[in-house]
Design a protein around this motif. Structure first.
Motif: not given
Length: 441
Positions: A412-418, A432-441
């Motif tokens: 629910h946060f803005s892209k900047k805050d995410q 090494k830990t991969q992060i899958y940004k929610l705004y891309n999914n």
């Protein structure tokens, strides 16, 4: 004839290929399930449907010790849900505060990690009858998680993240304070750290958040309903009958008053500050009661709801603390409810001595030592008034979303805050830990 022979050979080879593929898949599933069974030899382990990024999922029913420090006191059936993606991926432990069901949590989607959902001891399907109240303690629940994580780390040797929502988020913080090295990062959502049995901070927020016009609208609705008690009770009973709800433990009139008192808290907790949806004070009483039901849910006060939440109120009255009702707007109109306390909903004939030190110690840890903790809150949520505030020197991140409530999530946060959130998670867990940004999914 040659073509026929070639066709037969092709079909035979295809059959062999499918058989080998099926055999490999069976071995893969069997291997993971076998490893779970080896870790938990007495557990009942059943396959369940896999969702999202998981390749296989299981419901695991453990014979959990009632007293983790003394197995001779007996066991209860404890439900957990294990969803596997890959051994090298991060593993997310979901510390539910109540009953559990299998789903994919938001934080699991961020890492596409393995996921372990733990039903809180003595809630939901994990509730023994009769309930042995003395064993329902936060410390015992924390031992459940610690023992579980210790065993599962022999399978999942990567990064570990713990997370929970509301009471579950509070449990996440308690676990982190008791065993800080079990988990690499904690992500509690909308988690309170409550002062006392009637924390005044929730009432202070309710009486200051939003506009004065909105707050007056809420108070006027409360008064209008209680001034028209007979019609309000008829509407209340109509909702009860329609939903097949029984009110023997908390009779209809008492439940109506509690629902009216609860209404301001629930409105700011769940309705997102949407004052426009509150019915006009000139609307029929039935409409006003229906809206209170929409915000509060009168089933909470039904016989079924009362029994369901007994364990929760026991814990709140013993260790967690709670909030009190604000009588000010309707004190002259109350006929049944005489106490601002929620103790009415706790079990009877059990020791309810409150340990005020328990949560204070957890808050002290969170605010002064709680590194690698990401806090998520909504500004309208009364529980957010009870949130810990980490000291500047503590490596933690607290994010509060304006104009949002108890349903606030990272998405629910803005892209900047995410991006700020993801950067902090990355710094804690390593590149090494991969992060899958929610705004891309």
């Amino acid at each position: 004839m040659k073509h026929l022979r070639n066709t037969i050979v092709f079909v035979f080879l295809a059959f062999i290929g499918l058989a080998c593929k099926s055999s490999k898949e069976d071995i893969k599933v069997q291997n993971f399930k076998t490893q779970l069974q080896t870790l938990f030899p007495k557990a009942e382990i059943d396959s369940i449907a896999s969702k999202d990024h998981f390749s296989e999922s299981y419901r695991v029913i453990l014979d959990q010790n009632l007293n983790p420090k003394n197995p001779s006191e007996g066991t209860f059936k404890h439900y957990i849900y294990v969803s596997h993606s890959a051994y090298a991926n991060p593993t997310v432990l979901i510390t539910d505060g109540y009953a559990s069901y299998n789903r994919t949590s938001e934080i699991s989607k961020v890492f596409k990690g393995n996921q372990i959902i733990v039903e809180y001891r003595m809630y939901g399907k994990s509730r023994p009858e009769p309930l042995p109240w003395k064993h329902l303690t936060n410390d015992n629940a924390i031992e459940d998680y610690h023992n579980l994580v210790t065993k599962l780390k022999t399978l999942y040797k990567g990064k570990w993240i713990s997370s929970g929502i509301s009471k579950g988020g509070e449990t996440t913080l308690i676990y982190k304070s008791k065993y800080p090295n079990d988990i690499d990062v904690a992500v509690p959502y909308v988690a309170p750290m409550i002062n006392g049995l009637e924390d005044q901070r929730t009432t202070n927020l309710i009486n200051s958040v939003g506009s004065s016009e909105c707050r007056d609208k809420i108070k006027n609705l409360q008064r209008k309903v209680l001034k028209n008690r007979t019609k309000a009770l008829d509407a209340f009973k109509e909702i009860a009958a329609k939903n097949n709800l029984q009110f023997n433990e908390v009779p209809h009139e008492e439940a109506l008053e509690y629902a009216v008192l609860e209404f301001p808290f629930s409105f700011w907790q769940w309705r997102g500050g949407n004052c426009e949806e509150i019915p006009s004070i000139d609307a029929p009483i039935k409409d006003l009661v229906n809206y209170i039901h929409k915000a509060v849910g009168i089933g909470f006060y039904s016989d079924k709801g009362y029994k369901k939440y007994l364990p929760s109120f026991y814990q709140h009255m013993r260790e967690l603390g709670y909030y009190g009702f604000d009588f000010a707007p309707v004190k002259d109109l109350l006929k049944v409810v005489t106490s601002t306390s929620n103790k009415r909903f706790a079990p009877k004939d059990v020791d309810l001595t409150y340990n005020s030190k328990y949560i204070k110690d957890v808050r002290n840890y969170a605010e002064n030592k709680g590194n690698n903790i990401l806090y998520i809150y909504g500004a309208y949520d009364p529980w957010g008034a009870c949130a810990p505030t980490p000291k500047p020197e503590v490596d933690a991140l607290k994010m509060v979303l304006a104009n949002s409530d108890h349903s606030t999530r990272i998405k629910h946060f803005s892209k900047k805050d995410q991006d700020k959130i993801y950067a902090k998670l990355q710094s804690w867990l390593g590149e090494k830990t991969q992060i899958y940004k929610l705004y891309n999914n």
